[in-house]
Motif scaffolding. Structure first.
Motif, PDB file in Angstrom:
ATOM      1  N   ALA A   1      68.678  41.754  35.959  1.00  0.00           N
ATOM      2  CA  ALA A   1      67.915  42.760  36.718  1.00  0.00           C
ATOM      3  C   ALA A   1      66.900  42.107  37.650  1.00  0.00           C
ATOM      4  CB  ALA A   1      67.214  43.723  35.763  1.00  0.00           C
ATOM      5  N   THR A   2      66.216  41.065  37.175  1.00  0.00           N
ATOM      6  CA  THR A   2      65.226  40.409  38.031  1.00  0.00           C
ATOM      7  C   THR A   2      65.899  39.664  39.179  1.00  0.00           C
ATOM      8  OG1 THR A   2      65.098  38.546  36.467  1.00  0.00           O
ATOM      9  CG2 THR A   2      63.409  40.241  36.289  1.00  0.00           C
ATOM     10  N   GLN A   3      67.080  39.105  38.946  1.00  0.00           N
ATOM     11  CA  GLN A   3      67.805  38.431  40.029  1.00  0.00           C
ATOM     12  C   GLN A   3      68.172  39.431  41.120  1.00  0.00           C
ATOM     13  OE1 GLN A   3      68.650  34.830  39.975  1.00  0.00           O
ATOM     14  NE2 GLN A   3      68.491  35.516  42.087  1.00  0.00           N
ATOM     15  N   ILE A   4      68.673  40.595  40.725  1.00  0.00           N
ATOM     16  CA  ILE A   4      69.039  41.640  41.688  1.00  0.00           C
ATOM     17  C   ILE A   4      67.795  42.096  42.441  1.00  0.00           C
ATOM     18  CG2 ILE A   4      69.833  44.042  41.893  1.00  0.00           C
ATOM     19  CD1 ILE A   4      71.739  43.311  39.461  1.00  0.00           C
ATOM     20  N   ALA A   5      66.692  42.295  41.722  1.00  0.00           N
ATOM     21  CA  ALA A   5      65.453  42.757  42.351  1.00  0.00           C
ATOM     22  C   ALA A   5      64.962  41.763  43.401  1.00  0.00           C
ATOM     23  CB  ALA A   5      64.384  42.975  41.284  1.00  0.00           C
ATOM     24  N   VAL A   6      64.852  40.507  43.021  1.00  0.00           N
ATOM     25  CA  VAL A   6      64.336  39.489  43.936  1.00  0.00           C
ATOM     26  C   VAL A   6      65.273  39.315  45.130  1.00  0.00           C
ATOM     27  CG1 VAL A   6      63.791  37.026  44.178  1.00  0.00           C
ATOM     28  CG2 VAL A   6      62.952  38.317  42.199  1.00  0.00           C
ATOM     29  N   ASP A   7      66.570  39.236  44.887  1.00  0.00           N
ATOM     30  CA  ASP A   7      67.531  39.067  45.987  1.00  0.00           C
ATOM     31  C   ASP A   7      67.502  40.250  46.950  1.00  0.00           C
ATOM     32  OD1 ASP A   7      68.303  36.677  44.837  1.00  0.00           O
ATOM     33  OD2 ASP A   7      70.225  37.429  44.088  1.00  0.00           O
ATOM     34  N   THR A   8      67.493  41.463  46.403  1.00  0.00           N
ATOM     35  CA  THR A   8      67.531  42.666  47.244  1.00  0.00           C
ATOM     36  C   THR A   8      66.259  42.803  48.068  1.00  0.00           C
ATOM     37  OG1 THR A   8      68.934  43.748  45.604  1.00  0.00           O
ATOM     38  CG2 THR A   8      67.870  45.170  47.237  1.00  0.00           C
ATOM     39  N   VAL A   9      65.107  42.603  47.442  1.00  0.00           N
ATOM     40  CA  VAL A   9      63.836  42.725  48.155  1.00  0.00           C
ATOM     41  C   VAL A   9      63.697  41.611  49.188  1.00  0.00           C
ATOM     42  CG1 VAL A   9      61.316  42.636  47.905  1.00  0.00           C
ATOM     43  CG2 VAL A   9      62.685  44.025  46.322  1.00  0.00           C
ATOM     44  N   THR A  10      64.070  40.405  48.835  1.00  0.00           N
ATOM     45  CA  THR A  10      64.005  39.286  49.788  1.00  0.00           C
ATOM     46  C   THR A  10      64.881  39.566  51.001  1.00  0.00           C
ATOM     47  OG1 THR A  10      63.528  37.711  48.021  1.00  0.00           O
ATOM     48  CG2 THR A  10      64.387  36.796  50.074  1.00  0.00           C
ATOM     49  N   ASP A  11      66.102  40.048  50.777  1.00  0.00           N
ATOM     50  CA  ASP A  11      66.998  40.400  51.893  1.00  0.00           C
ATOM     51  C   ASP A  11      66.373  41.484  52.770  1.00  0.00           C
ATOM     52  OD1 ASP A  11      68.885  38.591  51.016  1.00  0.00           O
ATOM     53  OD2 ASP A  11      70.247  40.098  50.177  1.00  0.00           O
ATOM     54  N   TRP A  12      65.796  42.510  52.130  1.00  0.00           N
ATOM     55  CA  TRP A  12      65.191  43.604  52.890  1.00  0.00           C
ATOM     56  C   TRP A  12      64.041  43.080  53.742  1.00  0.00           C
ATOM     57  CZ3 TRP A  12      60.805  46.242  54.029  1.00  0.00           C
ATOM     58  CH2 TRP A  12      60.949  47.500  54.617  1.00  0.00           C
TER      59      TRP A  12
END
Length: 167
Positions: free
Chosen positions: A127-138
């Motif tokens: 979950a934290t990997q998805i959160a960090v990756d998604t927010v960083t991309d955004w």
């Protein structure tokens, strides 16, 4: 300005434009973060949430912050972990839809809890990997928009998981 950071603390006490509520699909309060936000914001929040008629998984809706320091609360419904690829898609959608809604409302600082990692059972590491990756991309895709994102963690284990992914 650091655009992305991790904070150990109570999301209801964050001095940001908006906090994100990991809500259930009714948006009418519940346990965990959802219950804490409803208690801290006061009964006016429940009254406004009743008028929103719920929310689908991966989507977001917005209310006033009422008694919170935050002007707004962005309510989104995370996936209940099932181990399917759709879980990751829905979890990423939560972060994207919350950030898009924030931008629509001219919000420039936002605090997220660890979405779906409590009673919804999403493994913390994934979950934290998805959160960090998604927010960083955004943030990279919206480099011209001034946005500060905080991952507000209730405990040290969660904060460490985010910190590790952000290094």
């Amino acid at each position: 300005m650091e655009r992305l950071q991790t904070v150990l603390g109570d999301i209801t006490k964050q001095s940001v434009d908006a906090i994100v509520n990991a809500a259930n699909c009714s948006l009418l309060g519940g346990g965990g973060v959802d219950g804490a936000i409803h208690r801290a914001a006061g009964p006016e929040l429940l009254a406004e949430c009743r008028m929103l008629h719920g929310c689908e998984t991966g989507k977001a809706k917005i209310t006033k912050g009422y008694r919170l320091k935050a002007k707004y609360i962005i309510h989104m419904v995370g996936p209940i972990y099932s181990g399917t690829p759709e879980d990751a898609v829905q979890l990423a959608d939560c972060y994207r839809s919350s950030l898009e809604l924030a931008k629509t409302y001219d919000i420039h600082s936002i605090a997220f809890p660890a979405i779906s990692t409590g009673v919804y059972g999403y493994p913390l590491d994934a979950a934290t990997q998805i959160a960090v990756d998604t927010v960083t991309d955004w943030l990279q895709n919206h480099a011209d928009y001034d946005m500060k994102v905080i991952f507000c963690c209730f405990d040290a284990r969660t904060a460490q998981a985010y910190q590790t992914k952000m290094e």
